[in-house]
Write a protein that holds these residues in place. Structure first.
Motif, PDB file in Angstrom:
ATOM      1  N   ARG B 158       0.846  -1.186   0.000  1.00  0.00           N
ATOM      2  CA  ARG B 158       0.000   0.000   0.000  1.00  0.00           C
ATOM      3  C   ARG B 158       0.888   1.245   0.000  1.00  0.00           C
ATOM      4  NH1 ARG B 158      -2.417   4.855   2.264  1.00  0.00           N
ATOM      5  NH2 ARG B 158      -4.134   4.311   3.630  1.00  0.00           N
ATOM      6  N   PRO B 159       0.720   2.130  -0.978  1.00  0.00           N
ATOM      7  CA  PRO B 159       1.547   3.344  -0.964  1.00  0.00           C
ATOM      8  C   PRO B 159       1.187   4.218   0.227  1.00  0.00           C
ATOM      9  CG  PRO B 159      -0.055   3.426  -2.756  1.00  0.00           C
ATOM     10  CD  PRO B 159      -0.159   2.062  -2.152  1.00  0.00           C
ATOM     11  N   VAL B 160       2.173   4.668   0.957  1.00  0.00           N
ATOM     12  CA  VAL B 160       1.921   5.450   2.165  1.00  0.00           C
ATOM     13  C   VAL B 160       2.620   6.800   2.176  1.00  0.00           C
ATOM     14  CG1 VAL B 160       1.401   3.479   3.637  1.00  0.00           C
ATOM     15  CG2 VAL B 160       3.769   4.218   3.370  1.00  0.00           C
ATOM     16  N   GLU B 161       3.665   6.967   1.387  1.00  0.00           N
ATOM     17  CA  GLU B 161       4.291   8.280   1.350  1.00  0.00           C
ATOM     18  C   GLU B 161       5.097   8.464   0.085  1.00  0.00           C
ATOM     19  OE1 GLU B 161       6.959   7.393   4.981  1.00  0.00           O
ATOM     20  OE2 GLU B 161       8.236   8.670   3.748  1.00  0.00           O
ATOM     21  N   THR B 162       5.241   9.715  -0.318  1.00  0.00           N
ATOM     22  CA  THR B 162       6.216  10.070  -1.337  1.00  0.00           C
ATOM     23  C   THR B 162       7.201  11.022  -0.680  1.00  0.00           C
ATOM     24  OG1 THR B 162       5.014  12.001  -2.130  1.00  0.00           O
ATOM     25  CG2 THR B 162       4.509   9.888  -3.169  1.00  0.00           C
ATOM     26  N   ALA B 163       8.427  10.953  -1.122  1.00  0.00           N
ATOM     27  CA  ALA B 163       9.442  11.793  -0.493  1.00  0.00           C
ATOM     28  C   ALA B 163      10.448  12.239  -1.537  1.00  0.00           C
ATOM     29  CB  ALA B 163      10.150  11.034   0.631  1.00  0.00           C
ATOM     30  N   THR B 164      10.926  13.448  -1.367  1.00  0.00           N
ATOM     31  CA  THR B 164      12.003  13.954  -2.207  1.00  0.00           C
ATOM     32  C   THR B 164      13.074  14.541  -1.307  1.00  0.00           C
ATOM     33  OG1 THR B 164      10.378  14.545  -3.905  1.00  0.00           O
ATOM     34  CG2 THR B 164      12.608  15.422  -4.145  1.00  0.00           C
ATOM     35  N   SER B 165      14.278  14.001  -1.434  1.00  0.00           N
ATOM     36  CA  SER B 165      15.419  14.552  -0.706  1.00  0.00           C
ATOM     37  C   SER B 165      16.170  15.507  -1.612  1.00  0.00           C
ATOM     38  CB  SER B 165      16.374  13.434  -0.276  1.00  0.00           C
ATOM     39  OG  SER B 165      15.826  12.703   0.789  1.00  0.00           O
ATOM     40  N   GLU B 214      -1.524  13.901  -5.706  1.00  0.00           N
ATOM     41  CA  GLU B 214      -1.148  13.202  -4.481  1.00  0.00           C
ATOM     42  C   GLU B 214      -2.166  12.119  -4.137  1.00  0.00           C
ATOM     43  OE1 GLU B 214       1.117  17.003  -2.365  1.00  0.00           O
ATOM     44  OE2 GLU B 214      -1.029  16.700  -2.058  1.00  0.00           O
ATOM     45  N   ALA B 215      -3.444  12.455  -4.311  1.00  0.00           N
ATOM     46  CA  ALA B 215      -4.480  11.473  -4.008  1.00  0.00           C
ATOM     47  C   ALA B 215      -4.322  10.240  -4.895  1.00  0.00           C
ATOM     48  CB  ALA B 215      -5.866  12.101  -4.204  1.00  0.00           C
ATOM     49  N   LYS B 216      -3.905  10.466  -6.126  1.00  0.00           N
ATOM     50  CA  LYS B 216      -3.756   9.374  -7.075  1.00  0.00           C
ATOM     51  C   LYS B 216      -2.552   8.502  -6.713  1.00  0.00           C
ATOM     52  CE  LYS B 216      -3.851   8.798 -12.111  1.00  0.00           C
ATOM     53  NZ  LYS B 216      -3.801   9.516 -13.399  1.00  0.00           N
ATOM     54  N   VAL B 217      -1.419   9.138  -6.487  1.00  0.00           N
ATOM     55  CA  VAL B 217      -0.190   8.387  -6.228  1.00  0.00           C
ATOM     56  C   VAL B 217      -0.304   7.607  -4.911  1.00  0.00           C
ATOM     57  CG1 VAL B 217       2.269   8.600  -5.720  1.00  0.00           C
ATOM     58  CG2 VAL B 217       1.248   9.974  -7.538  1.00  0.00           C
ATOM     59  N   LEU B 218      -0.993   8.170  -3.929  1.00  0.00           N
ATOM     60  CA  LEU B 218      -1.086   7.511  -2.624  1.00  0.00           C
ATOM     61  C   LEU B 218      -2.385   6.708  -2.486  1.00  0.00           C
ATOM     62  CD1 LEU B 218       0.316  10.348  -0.304  1.00  0.00           C
ATOM     63  CD2 LEU B 218       1.491   8.283  -1.106  1.00  0.00           C
ATOM     64  N   LEU B 219      -3.167   6.646  -3.558  1.00  0.00           N
ATOM     65  CA  LEU B 219      -4.438   5.904  -3.535  1.00  0.00           C
ATOM     66  C   LEU B 219      -5.293   6.321  -2.344  1.00  0.00           C
ATOM     67  CD1 LEU B 219      -3.216   2.282  -4.423  1.00  0.00           C
ATOM     68  CD2 LEU B 219      -4.047   4.082  -5.964  1.00  0.00           C
ATOM     69  N   LEU B 220      -5.397   7.622  -2.149  1.00  0.00           N
ATOM     70  CA  LEU B 220      -6.112   8.125  -0.981  1.00  0.00           C
ATOM     71  C   LEU B 220      -7.612   8.128  -1.220  1.00  0.00           C
ATOM     72  CD1 LEU B 220      -3.812  11.154  -0.115  1.00  0.00           C
ATOM     73  CD2 LEU B 220      -4.034   9.005   1.161  1.00  0.00           C
ATOM     74  N   ALA B 221      -8.356   7.669  -0.247  1.00  0.00           N
ATOM     75  CA  ALA B 221      -9.806   7.778  -0.293  1.00  0.00           C
ATOM     76  C   ALA B 221     -10.189   9.235  -0.063  1.00  0.00           C
ATOM     77  CB  ALA B 221     -10.435   6.887   0.772  1.00  0.00           C
ATOM     78  N   PRO B 222     -11.366   9.627  -0.559  1.00  0.00           N
ATOM     79  CA  PRO B 222     -11.842  10.985  -0.250  1.00  0.00           C
ATOM     80  C   PRO B 222     -11.935  11.161   1.260  1.00  0.00           C
ATOM     81  CG  PRO B 222     -13.230   9.954  -1.917  1.00  0.00           C
ATOM     82  CD  PRO B 222     -12.300   8.888  -1.405  1.00  0.00           C
ATOM     83  N   GLY B 223     -11.635  12.352   1.729  1.00  0.00           N
ATOM     84  CA  GLY B 223     -11.733  12.603   3.153  1.00  0.00           C
ATOM     85  C   GLY B 223     -10.523  12.183   3.957  1.00  0.00           C
ATOM     86  N   VAL B 224      -9.440  11.814   3.276  1.00  0.00           N
ATOM     87  CA  VAL B 224      -8.210  11.472   3.987  1.00  0.00           C
ATOM     88  C   VAL B 224      -7.162  12.554   3.711  1.00  0.00           C
ATOM     89  CG1 VAL B 224      -6.351   9.801   4.277  1.00  0.00           C
ATOM     90  CG2 VAL B 224      -8.679   9.010   3.818  1.00  0.00           C
ATOM     91  N   PRO B 225      -6.771  13.301   4.730  1.00  0.00           N
ATOM     92  CA  PRO B 225      -5.763  14.353   4.520  1.00  0.00           C
ATOM     93  C   PRO B 225      -4.368  13.752   4.403  1.00  0.00           C
ATOM     94  CG  PRO B 225      -6.874  14.577   6.668  1.00  0.00           C
ATOM     95  CD  PRO B 225      -7.236  13.243   6.112  1.00  0.00           C
ATOM     96  N   ALA B 249       0.273   9.649   3.800  1.00  0.00           N
ATOM     97  CA  ALA B 249      -1.140   9.370   4.050  1.00  0.00           C
ATOM     98  C   ALA B 249      -1.376   9.429   5.558  1.00  0.00           C
ATOM     99  CB  ALA B 249      -1.515   7.996   3.503  1.00  0.00           C
ATOM    100  N   THR B 250      -2.320  10.271   5.991  1.00  0.00           N
ATOM    101  CA  THR B 250      -2.518  10.406   7.433  1.00  0.00           C
ATOM    102  C   THR B 250      -3.243   9.209   8.038  1.00  0.00           C
ATOM    103  OG1 THR B 250      -4.559  11.639   7.059  1.00  0.00           O
ATOM    104  CG2 THR B 250      -2.547  12.911   7.423  1.00  0.00           C
ATOM    105  N   ASP B 251      -3.821   8.359   7.196  1.00  0.00           N
ATOM    106  CA  ASP B 251      -4.469   7.179   7.776  1.00  0.00           C
ATOM    107  C   ASP B 251      -3.476   6.030   7.933  1.00  0.00           C
ATOM    108  OD1 ASP B 251      -4.138   6.470   5.170  1.00  0.00           O
ATOM    109  OD2 ASP B 251      -6.218   5.916   4.804  1.00  0.00           O
ATOM    110  N   ALA B 252      -2.230   6.280   7.625  1.00  0.00           N
ATOM    111  CA  ALA B 252      -1.233   5.225   7.745  1.00  0.00           C
ATOM    112  C   ALA B 252      -0.225   5.518   8.849  1.00  0.00           C
ATOM    113  CB  ALA B 252      -0.503   5.036   6.411  1.00  0.00           C
ATOM    114  N   TYR B 253      -0.269   6.702   9.425  1.00  0.00           N
ATOM    115  CA  TYR B 253       0.808   7.105  10.329  1.00  0.00           C
ATOM    116  C   TYR B 253       0.309   7.819  11.580  1.00  0.00           C
ATOM    117  CZ  TYR B 253       4.479   6.177   6.897  1.00  0.00           C
ATOM    118  OH  TYR B 253       5.345   5.572   6.040  1.00  0.00           O
ATOM    119  N   ILE B 254       1.009   7.560  12.651  1.00  0.00           N
ATOM    120  CA  ILE B 254       0.989   8.444  13.807  1.00  0.00           C
ATOM    121  C   ILE B 254       2.419   8.920  13.981  1.00  0.00           C
ATOM    122  CG2 ILE B 254       0.636   8.630  16.286  1.00  0.00           C
ATOM    123  CD1 ILE B 254      -1.313   6.305  16.081  1.00  0.00           C
ATOM    124  N   LEU B 255       2.592  10.207  14.060  1.00  0.00           N
ATOM    125  CA  LEU B 255       3.935  10.747  14.267  1.00  0.00           C
ATOM    126  C   LEU B 255       4.158  10.912  15.758  1.00  0.00           C
ATOM    127  CD1 LEU B 255       3.807  13.526  11.530  1.00  0.00           C
ATOM    128  CD2 LEU B 255       4.475  11.120  11.296  1.00  0.00           C
TER     129      LEU B 255
END
Lengths: 262, 262
Positions: B158-165, B214-225, B249-255
DNA sequence: CAGTGGTCTAGACCACTGC
DNA sequence: CAGTGGTCTAGACCACTGT
């Protein structure tokens, strides 16, 4: 010319299989992104968009709703739809619970706000004894009751967060912590006066869409998520002293943290 | 009995000035909150709700859309509307960039995932030289070009983040940092081998709704920040070495963070 | 008052899912 | 195939804003 509705909107691609309302949303989003529609500016009215694109009203409304859900625009009944203004953002520093602030007699929220030149305010204060939720009880590592201190915090008149602190009743009972105004430096200063030495805090950060109550209390526009913070204060023996559950408007804050490299 | 559509939905209050679609949304939200509709379970179909409440289809759809925007339900074309399942959440520890992890040969994302028993993966790797944005240039305190390392990270598929260094080209050029796979311990390990001593990281956290890409790349459901993190790595002389821009994806993480009390 | 968005109806046709 | 949600039309009436 075709009565271009300002902002240089284009035409629909009838060969595309992208839904018409999405194409309209795309064009408006693009206009916002390119600055042809700038912050606070009014979008073309529904009637203008209907004319421009030659579609039904629901199609236009669907397009606008997409942008609302993305947090890009806000609709105001009777006035129009506007590019959502970005409110001033407050940056919460990694050292916002440093002792020096408490020693200056400021609670964290007040200190942060004044340092940034804003006018803080606190209302909706409710203080009472409660039986804690299992989660709070576990974090505090207690079985008995807690003192719950609820409040809403505002910056320059705008509500930006609600917070509830939970302190074991054994600790709080009979102390100024049970007062609506616990005095200079806030409850952390009182805890230290009582002989508890604050060691560190652990903060968990989630983000999600607000429920209707939260949206109402924080006056959140559609498409604005909330931070949900759960912060536990530990003493120098790593015993939990307090848990604070905070819901914050994400358009009002940037959270800042310092991470060790070793 | 009135063909109760399961879940014990009630009736509309025609005396209320609350919009019908909001009343329907309220009842469904309540059913979800009380567990009469549990995670993953299917809501009554539009047709059933139309029958139950005696309203037009758009009214029912508006109600469901409210719940979608709140992130409570997901609609699946041709199947139904379902209470949004809460995916497993990964807790990111405050010490996730600790040196010991690099010394174990793990990049932070991989180490975190394996420690939690998940299968990590990385794809969409793009590495190239770029002229940095003014913001990135300012954070790195440089004028010249940077090496940009982009990737998408997945947990259990499941894609959960994109990152650029972003690393100053002066530092990265001619080193393994320019390789798609920089080797054990990731680029931070390489930086230390090159004689840069990591001192600390500063991380800024925002949350907002995703843009369509972003919604596409992370396969985010509507209503997920999404969380939007901007992390800067500093050496022991407080000179910036790298900036990492991450969308999660905020539904995949607690920081999780640790804050000093003084 | 005219202009704006908010709510609601009653239909139509389409695309996807699963039997 | 029947059942589901997705898109779109063409209207209606209402509530709010500002002149």
């Amino acid at each position: 010319m075709d009565g271009d509705v300002r902002a240089g909107l284009g035409h629909l691609d009838s060969t595309s299989d992208r839904a018409v309302f999405r194409q309209i949303a795309d064009q408006l989003r693009d206009a916002i992104g390119r600055g042809r529609l700038s912050e606070g500016e009014q979008l073309p009215s529904e009637a203008q968009l209907i004319d421009h694109y030659g579609v039904a009203r629901m199609t236009v409304r669907n397009a606008i709703q997409v942008l609302q859900a993305e947090g890009l625009v806000v609709a105001e009944h009777g006035r129009g739809v506007f590019v959502r203004p970005r409110p001033p953002v407050r940056r919460l520093a990694a050292d916002r619970f440093a002792r020096r602030l408490r020693e200056e007699g400021k609670a964290a929220f007040i200190a942060e706000a004044e340092q940034a030149g804003s006018t803080p305010a606190v209302d909706n204060i409710v203080i009472r004894e409660e039986r804690p939720s299992p989660d709070i009880a576990a974090r505090l590592n207690i079985k008995g009751k807690v003192l719950a201190r609820h409040r809403r915090c505002l910056l320059d008149g705008r509500p930006v967060e609600t917070a509830t602190s939970f302190i074991p009743l054994e600790i709080a009972r009979g102390t100024p912590i049970t007062d609506p105004n616990p005095g200079p430096g806030g409850i952390y200063a009182r805890l230290e006066e009582l002989g508890y030495h604050l060691g560190h805090f652990e903060e968990e950060v989630r983000a999600r869409m607000p429920d209707p109550d939260e949206a109402k209390v924080l006056l959140l526009a559609p498409g604005v998520p909330v931070f949900h913070l759960i912060r536990t204060a530990y003493d120098t023996d790593d015993q939990p002293l307090e848990v604070c559950d905070t819901v914050m408007a994400t358009d009002a804050y940037i959270l800042s943290y310092r991470l060790p490299a070793r």
